[in-house]
Design an enzyme around this catalytic site. Structure first.
Site, PDB file in Angstrom:
ATOM      1  N   LYS A 151      -1.735   5.801   2.076  1.00 31.28           N
ATOM      2  CA  LYS A 151      -0.584   4.921   1.940  1.00 31.28           C
ATOM      3  C   LYS A 151       0.566   5.798   1.474  1.00 31.28           C
ATOM      4  CE  LYS A 151       1.660   1.295  -0.385  1.00 31.28           C
ATOM      5  NZ  LYS A 151       1.906   0.899  -1.767  1.00 31.28           N
ATOM      6  N   GLY A 201       6.953  -4.206  -8.535  1.00 26.13           N
ATOM      7  CA  GLY A 201       6.807  -4.762  -9.870  1.00 26.13           C
ATOM      8  C   GLY A 201       7.843  -5.803 -10.247  1.00 26.13           C
ATOM      9  N   ALA A 260       4.745  -4.845  -2.081  1.00 28.18           N
ATOM     10  CA  ALA A 260       5.673  -4.918  -3.216  1.00 28.18           C
ATOM     11  C   ALA A 260       6.505  -6.191  -3.198  1.00 28.18           C
ATOM     12  CB  ALA A 260       6.606  -3.725  -3.267  1.00 28.18           C
ATOM     13  N   GLY A 261       6.617  -6.790  -4.357  1.00 24.31           N
ATOM     14  CA  GLY A 261       7.493  -7.932  -4.541  1.00 24.31           C
ATOM     15  C   GLY A 261       6.780  -9.251  -4.781  1.00 24.31           C
ATOM     16  N   ALA A 315      -0.245  -5.541  -6.567  1.00 24.71           N
ATOM     17  CA  ALA A 315      -0.925  -5.021  -7.758  1.00 24.71           C
ATOM     18  C   ALA A 315      -0.416  -5.742  -9.004  1.00 24.71           C
ATOM     19  CB  ALA A 315      -0.721  -3.518  -7.897  1.00 24.71           C
ATOM     20  N   SER A 316       0.875  -5.513  -9.324  1.00 21.67           N
ATOM     21  CA  SER A 316       1.412  -6.053 -10.583  1.00 21.67           C
ATOM     22  C   SER A 316       1.207  -7.554 -10.728  1.00 21.67           C
ATOM     23  CB  SER A 316       2.914  -5.773 -10.677  1.00 21.67           C
ATOM     24  OG  SER A 316       3.173  -4.412 -10.529  1.00 21.67           O
TER      25      SER A 316
END
Lengths: 400, 264
Positions: B98, B159, B185-186, B207-208
């Protein structure tokens, strides 16, 4: 590598005339406090470590940060951290008395600040969690923070004043523990443990790297991040502990600059944690990175850069201070970030490891719990959730 | 095994949720979250992990049978990213990567020029490249043209939890792409993940949203359901939006429940 701190008695090793009551494998802060407490309660104790007083506590900043380091899902650990913090003053008084050395305990409190709106929101969330958990923590405006600590950057947007999170100097603490151990009759064997001896289904001592054997009635494995690698320990009992690297800097505050900071100051700077711990002797500890890189203890340009960058953003005046030391240590970390304390499924073998970020903070309660466990009585109630058996029964495949 | 599998470079996955490992509060919570998410592919930052260490993130993934996708987080130049990818290939024995090349620490937004350079180099070197990119349809096309195996546009900064800020761009990307498009992301909560799937994404990476949730395991489970629901909705085809109501019950003819007794 299967070796972990064990001992060496001297050039010739004589077979000990009789087994020691307790053999503590590992002479870092946790092994030392265990040995001292056990010796004080009347047991014959031997500590096995090539360099007693070493380990993670040589690098650690010594924050006693039960409240400011609270995380979601760690409420059980919080209770143990608070209990150990509560015992600290008496523990320090007893240790200073026993060793004749000061350990740099400083009841200075902590200020945890935010530098931008995102970090402020994060800190607000922490504050709410602290209050829900019944902890003392006061929200201050940016100006109020700077009135307390004028060296803070003007951009500080707010902070948490936690008067109960103190500090101690881990180097002086471990040095005092070595002295206290010696005075209490603890024997140090400066060698590595090659493997655990198991006789008749019971831990019975250790084989050292010089081939000699040390027999013991009971064994405490307190080898820090190396605890999971000792040969001879049955797999189901072996602690699931891994090293988490932390780089830490030491600066010196010249006398003319004092008082530079009057308490521990910490922040989350755009998502990364940084703290500055000021000692009364002028040392200023700046930490710490958190890296999963095995047993590597290299100090890297990136690690030092990030710490200084964030510390400078928090306290711009640090640029004038001498940078006196850069160092990396290894936190022993368990899968749930909590320590493993007390007896294992293998009779005669106790664990005292996996303290992660809280080894210094948890030293007093660890010593008391292990001394009680070694005396054969019931494990103190506060240690219940931290039994090593919480890992052995589920092996590691199952979630809990 | 379902008949609607995610296929990236000839490898098929039942789960369309790709997880990240950064920011997990503890290894145990990470493990439980991964199980709850049902993920089969999970990223690990090669700059922060030594894959040879026992008890590390990698051994958790191995134990759970989850494929490891090394990422190049923390790289600012194509050169660094290529080096990191090669080290990862050597350490983990996978040529999947990635690819992340960010422009600055404050926004962590991708640097499009360095990214395209690195992607081209790595594809030529035999890598299966999954690039983290801006939500720019032109750049997405160029990344596909140089041979990337998937396109991973951001919904909003890493994040930030701000969801998908430009859904129209996402539609433009998913409509034209010949490779899987994966939201990267987001995502802040489950509806963000479902929305991405409704817009035609082949998968969601996050993830976050899980690791920093108050209850990471619950959020992981929520994300699994959200991705599945959004995928089903996308396949089912949403109804056209209307300005005025259109009754769903018949308005003519009344039901005669008892044939012996008329309703009136």
């Amino acid at each position: 590598m299967s070796r972990i701190p064990g001992s060496r008695t001297g050039p010739e090793e004589g077979r000990p005339p009789r087994p020691t009551d307790v053999l503590v494998i590992g002479g870092g802060i946790i092994g030392l406090v265990t040995a001292w407490r056990a010796a004080r309660s009347g047991m014959d104790v031997t500590v096995l470590d090539p360099r007693p007083g070493g380990g993670a506590a040589r690098v650690a900043a010594g924050m006693l940060a039960a409240v400011t380091e609270l995380h979601y899902g760690e409420e059980t650990l919080l209770a143990l951290n608070l209990e150990s913090a509560r015992r600290y003053p008496a523990f320090v008084a007893e240790l200073e008395e026993a060793s004749g050395q000061e350990v740099g305990y400083r009841a200075c409190g902590t200020l945890s600040v935010a530098l931008d709106a995102d970090d402020r929101a994060h800190l607000r969330e922490l504050h709410a969690l602290q209050l829900r958990s019944g902890l003392e923590s006061q929200w201050l405006s940016g100006r109020e923070c700077r009135r307390l600590e004028p060296m803070l950057a003007p951009g500080v947007r707010g902070g948490l004043r936690v008067d109960g999170d103190h500090q101690v100097d881990p180097r002086r603490l471990t040095a005092a523990l070595v002295t206290a151990c010696e005075r209490a009759g603890v024997v140090f064997r400066r060698a590595w443990a090659e493997r655990l001896s198991v006789v008749g289904g019971r831990a019975a001592g250790a084989v050292l790297d010089d081939g000699s054997e040390l027999a013991a009635g009971q064994v405490v494995l307190a080898g820090g991040s190396l605890s999971g690698r000792l040969a001879g320990v049955p797999p189901e009992v072996l602690p699931p502990v891994r090293p988490v690297k932390g780089q830490v800097l030491r600066l010196t505050v010249p006398v003319a600059f004092g008082p530079f900071l009057s308490r521990t100051v910490r922040a989350v700077v755009r998502g990364s944690h940084v703290y500055l711990v000021p000692r009364t002797n002028g040392e200023l500890v700046v930490g710490a990175t958190s890296e999963e890189l095995g047993w590597d203890t290299t100090v890297t340009a990136g690690g030092v850069y990030e710490l200084l960058r964030d510390a400078h953003e928090l306290v711009p005046g640090i640029t004038e201070l001498p940078l006196t030391e850069t160092r990396a240590g290894l936190r022993p970390c368990s899968p749930d970030n909590a320590p493993l304390l007390g007896p294992t499924e293998l009779p005669g073998l106790h664990l005292a490891t996996g303290h992660h970020r809280n080894g210094v903070l948890l030293a007093p309660v660890t010593g008391d719990v292990l001394a009680a466990a070694l005396a054969g009585g019931a494990l103190p109630a506060e240690a219940g959730p931290f039994t090593p058996r919480r890992f052995s029964s589920l092996s590691q495949e199952q979630p809990v | 095994m379902s008949d609607d599998r995610l296929v990236i470079a000839d490898t098929a996955f039942d789960s369309r949720l790709i997880m990240g490992t950064g920011g997990a509060p503890s290894l145990r919570l990470l493990e439980r979250s991964l199980i709850a998410s049902g993920t089969e592919l999970t990223t690990v930052a090669m700059r922060r992990v030594d894959p040879t260490v026992q008890g590390s993130v990698i051994s958790v993934l191995t134990r759970l049978g989850i494929r490891v996708l090394p990422n190049t987080a923390g790289c600012f130049t194509a050169g660094e990213a290529v080096l990191t990818a090669r080290l990862a290939r050597e350490a983990l024995g996978t040529d999947w990567v990635k690819l992340e090349v960010v422009a600055d620490e404050r926004t962590l937004l991708p640097d499009p020029i360095e990214l395209l350079d690195a992607a081209e180099t790595l594809v030529d070197d035999g890598f299966t490249v999954l690039p983290y990119t801006n939500d720019d349809p032109v750049l997405a096309q160029k990344l596909e043209d140089v041979g990337c195996a998937a396109i991973m546009p951001l919904g909003s900064p890493i994040g930030s939890g701000l969801g998908i800020r430009n859904p129209h761009n996402f539609s433009l990307i998913t409509e034209r792409a010949g490779v899987p498009v994966i939201l990267d992301a987001g995502a802040g909560t489950a509806s963000d993940a479902a929305f991405a799937m409704e817009l035609g994404c082949a998968a969601v990476m996050l993830a976050s949203a899980v690791t920093r949730a108050q209850e990471p395991v619950l959020m992981a489970e929520a994300m699994r359901h959200a991705v599945e629901a959004g995928r089903l909705a996308h396949r089912a085809g949403r109804i056209p939006r209307r300005h005025f109501a259109e009754a769903s019950s018949p308005v003519t003819g009344l039901a005669a429940l008892d044939p012996e007794r008329p309703a009136f």
